[in-house]
Design a protein around this motif. Structure first.
Motif, PDB file in Angstrom:
ATOM      1  N   UNK A 304       0.822  -1.203   0.000  1.00 60.42           N
ATOM      2  CA  UNK A 304       0.000   0.000   0.000  1.00 60.42           C
ATOM      3  C   UNK A 304       0.860   1.259   0.000  1.00 60.42           C
ATOM      4  N   UNK A 305       0.235   2.354  -0.368  1.00 63.86           N
ATOM      5  CA  UNK A 305       0.842   3.675  -0.269  1.00 63.86           C
ATOM      6  C   UNK A 305       0.112   4.422   0.842  1.00 63.86           C
ATOM      7  N   UNK A 306       0.729   4.571   2.020  1.00 62.12           N
ATOM      8  CA  UNK A 306       0.043   5.182   3.161  1.00 62.12           C
ATOM      9  C   UNK A 306      -0.403   6.622   2.914  1.00 62.12           C
ATOM     10  N   UNK A 307       0.181   7.282   1.906  1.00 61.40           N
ATOM     11  CA  UNK A 307      -0.190   8.675   1.628  1.00 61.40           C
ATOM     12  C   UNK A 307      -1.326   8.792   0.616  1.00 61.40           C
ATOM     13  N   UNK A 308      -1.735   7.679   0.047  1.00 61.74           N
ATOM     14  CA  UNK A 308      -2.773   7.704  -0.987  1.00 61.74           C
ATOM     15  C   UNK A 308      -4.142   7.989  -0.383  1.00 61.74           C
ATOM     16  N   UNK A 309      -5.016   8.603  -1.187  1.00 64.17           N
ATOM     17  CA  UNK A 309      -6.358   8.924  -0.717  1.00 64.17           C
ATOM     18  C   UNK A 309      -7.174   7.680  -0.399  1.00 64.17           C
ATOM     19  N   UNK A 310      -6.891   6.577  -1.107  1.00 66.38           N
ATOM     20  CA  UNK A 310      -7.664   5.351  -0.901  1.00 66.38           C
ATOM     21  C   UNK A 310      -7.039   4.418   0.129  1.00 66.38           C
ATOM     22  N   UNK A 335       4.505  -0.099   0.303  1.00 66.71           N
ATOM     23  CA  UNK A 335       5.058  -0.451  -0.991  1.00 66.71           C
ATOM     24  C   UNK A 335       6.038   0.565  -1.528  1.00 66.71           C
ATOM     25  N   UNK A 336       5.823   1.834  -1.209  1.00 65.04           N
ATOM     26  CA  UNK A 336       6.687   2.902  -1.738  1.00 65.04           C
ATOM     27  C   UNK A 336       8.109   2.808  -1.191  1.00 65.04           C
ATOM     28  N   UNK A 337       8.269   2.141  -0.040  1.00 58.02           N
ATOM     29  CA  UNK A 337       9.590   2.016   0.575  1.00 58.02           C
ATOM     30  C   UNK A 337      10.180   0.624   0.376  1.00 58.02           C
ATOM     31  N   UNK A 338       9.476  -0.231  -0.350  1.00 57.73           N
ATOM     32  CA  UNK A 338       9.935  -1.612  -0.526  1.00 57.73           C
ATOM     33  C   UNK A 338       9.759  -2.060  -1.976  1.00 57.73           C
ATOM     34  N   UNK A 350       3.064   0.201  -8.568  1.00 58.83           N
ATOM     35  CA  UNK A 350       1.930   1.114  -8.428  1.00 58.83           C
ATOM     36  C   UNK A 350       0.990   0.473  -7.421  1.00 58.83           C
ATOM     37  N   UNK A 351       0.492   1.224  -6.495  1.00 62.77           N
ATOM     38  CA  UNK A 351      -0.187   0.641  -5.340  1.00 62.77           C
ATOM     39  C   UNK A 351      -1.621   1.167  -5.220  1.00 62.77           C
ATOM     40  N   UNK A 352      -2.530   0.321  -4.643  1.00 65.13           N
ATOM     41  CA  UNK A 352      -2.298  -0.904  -3.887  1.00 65.13           C
ATOM     42  C   UNK A 352      -2.111  -2.131  -4.775  1.00 65.13           C
ATOM     43  N   UNK A 353      -1.353  -3.112  -4.250  1.00 63.90           N
ATOM     44  CA  UNK A 353      -1.137  -4.395  -4.910  1.00 63.90           C
ATOM     45  C   UNK A 353      -1.255  -5.498  -3.861  1.00 63.90           C
ATOM     46  N   UNK A 354      -1.337  -6.734  -4.336  1.00 65.55           N
ATOM     47  CA  UNK A 354      -1.549  -7.851  -3.400  1.00 65.55           C
ATOM     48  C   UNK A 354      -0.708  -9.042  -3.832  1.00 65.55           C
ATOM     49  N   UNK A 355      -0.082  -9.727  -2.834  1.00 69.96           N
ATOM     50  CA  UNK A 355       0.788 -10.867  -3.125  1.00 69.96           C
ATOM     51  C   UNK A 355       0.693 -11.902  -2.011  1.00 69.96           C
TER      52      UNK A 355
END
Length: 402
Positions: A304-310, A335-338, A350-355
């Motif tokens: 995830x991107x913690x700064x994203x609106x969603x 995700x932005x830091x990893x 590009x986030x969010x993503x799932x694995x």
């Protein structure tokens, strides 16, 4: 003379009274056709994993009366595979209006896949049936609409896959999966894992001591093999499998809060869930090692991107899946830091993503569709049955960038 003049009027009155009395008599109480109303439609149809065929009819409709025997026969032939129901459009006008029923009979198929709308309300997108009004045609249409939750690609991988759930294996001489077996896999979705093994798979056949086909086994989580000795019929197999499956969680058609309540009420079922029943944030490699890599089972990891609106919506989506998908531990990382970690498990930047990562098996995989509860559940279904391209082998467990 007086009696003969009144006879036609009396007969007409009796006919009308007969129609009124038999207003819902197209299908008797002994019929396999399920009576649907506004009070049970959401719970039975919309919030169910089953495929449903639903007829909207009116008791005075001639075409409905002509269809009734075929609909009755189709319901019996589809028992244990696809649910067959009927809505009396005269009595359930609100329900008929909701699905824009403009004539009778109208047949709609409600698929297995459901959507969870805002507020936790379940819904399905129905498909109109415009085929022949015969039992064989209706049954064939229903069979073609069944999703497949049965693994058949690699039985050895399926048998080795770690899971809290018991497994069901059908040894068959046929190359295709029968509608009956698909229907059973839907009935026990998220409660048992299903696979079909070929009679040509010498290793698996020898391991289970199979001499006749078809033969059905339950492989318990502790390794015990239990053979089914009955006839290959839906009711007999259903009765056999039920004790090996956790009790189903109570369905929710109103709100997420009621879903949470029903999930916790079912937590005392015979199959204990994994110990982690909450969404956790993985901040560093030590946490990843402790929470995921040092434990058995598959980890579900959201990038995830913690700064994203969603971001809040993504967290809410994952939290809702924690109780539903009990075979997985759920985590999220920034995700932005990893980015290197994301790349190692096939996740785009590009986030969010799932694995997913299975540390003991050294397997990883990522979801390619958009981020939603429905898509994640569908992807995890594929992971559970070992579907092709759902995961891939990795040489070493990936490390967090941070």
């Amino acid at each position: 003379m007086s009696f003969s003049r009144r006879t036609p009027a009396l007969l007409a009155l009796l006919v009308v009274l007969g129609l009124v009395c038999s207003a819902d008599a197209l299908y008797s109480e002994k019929s396999d056709v399920i009576k649907l109303t506004k009070d049970n439609f959401a719970e039975l149809v919309l919030n169910s994993d089953h495929v449903w065929l639903v007829e909207f009819y009116a008791p005075w409709c001639g075409h409905c009366k002509s269809l009734a025997p075929a609909w009755d026969t189709a319901a019996t032939n589809l028992k244990g595979i696809v649910k067959v129901g009927a809505v009396n459009g005269d009595e359930e006008r609100e329900l008929a209006g909701l699905y824009q029923i403009k004539g009778f009979p109208t047949i709609k198929l409600f698929p297995s896949e459901k959507k969870i709308k805002k507020g936790g309300v379940a819904d399905k997108t129905p498909v109109d049936y415009n085929g022949a009004r015969s039992a064989p045609a209706i049954v064939n249409f229903a069979h073609s609409s069944l999703p497949n939750f049965v693994s058949s690609s690699d039985i050895s991988t399926f048998l080795k896959t770690e899971s809290e759930l018991n497994k069901v294996i059908l040894f068959s001489s046929k190359s295709t999966i029968s509608p009956l077996f698909k229907g059973l896999a839907i009935e026990f979705k998220d409660r048992l894992l299903f696979a079909q093994a070929s009679n040509t798979d010498a290793s698996a056949v020898a391991e289970f001591g199979v001499t006749d086909f078809p033969t059905l086994f339950v492989l318990k989580a502790d390794g015990e093999k239990i053979k089914f000795e009955g006839k290959i019929k839906s009711d007999e197999i259903l009765k056999f499998l039920t004790p090996f499956a956790p009790a189903p969680t109570k369905s929710n058609t109103k709100s997420k809060s009621s879903s949470s309540s029903s999930s916790s009420s079912s937590s005392s079922s015979s199959q204990a869930p994994l110990e982690v029943r909450e969404l956790k944030f993985i901040a560093n490699q030590e946490a990843l090692q402790t929470e995921c890599y040092a434990k058995h089972g598959t980890c579900a990891i959201a990038f995830l991107d913690p700064t994203a609106e969603d971001h809040s919506a993504s967290i809410e989506t994952l939290t809702g899946l924690v109780e539903k998908e009990k075979s997985f531990r759920f985590f999220w990382v920034d995700g932005t830091k990893n980015l290197k970690f994301a790349d190692a498990v096939g996740v785009a930047n590009s986030f969010p993503q799932f694995a997913v990562i299975n540390p003991s098996k050294k397997l990883a995989g990522s979801m390619t569709s958009y981020f939603s509860a429905e898509k994640i559940s569908a992807y995890l279904d594929k992971v559970k049955i070992g579907a092709k391209r759902s995961v891939f082998p990795i040489d070493a467990l990936p490390q967090l960038d941070a």
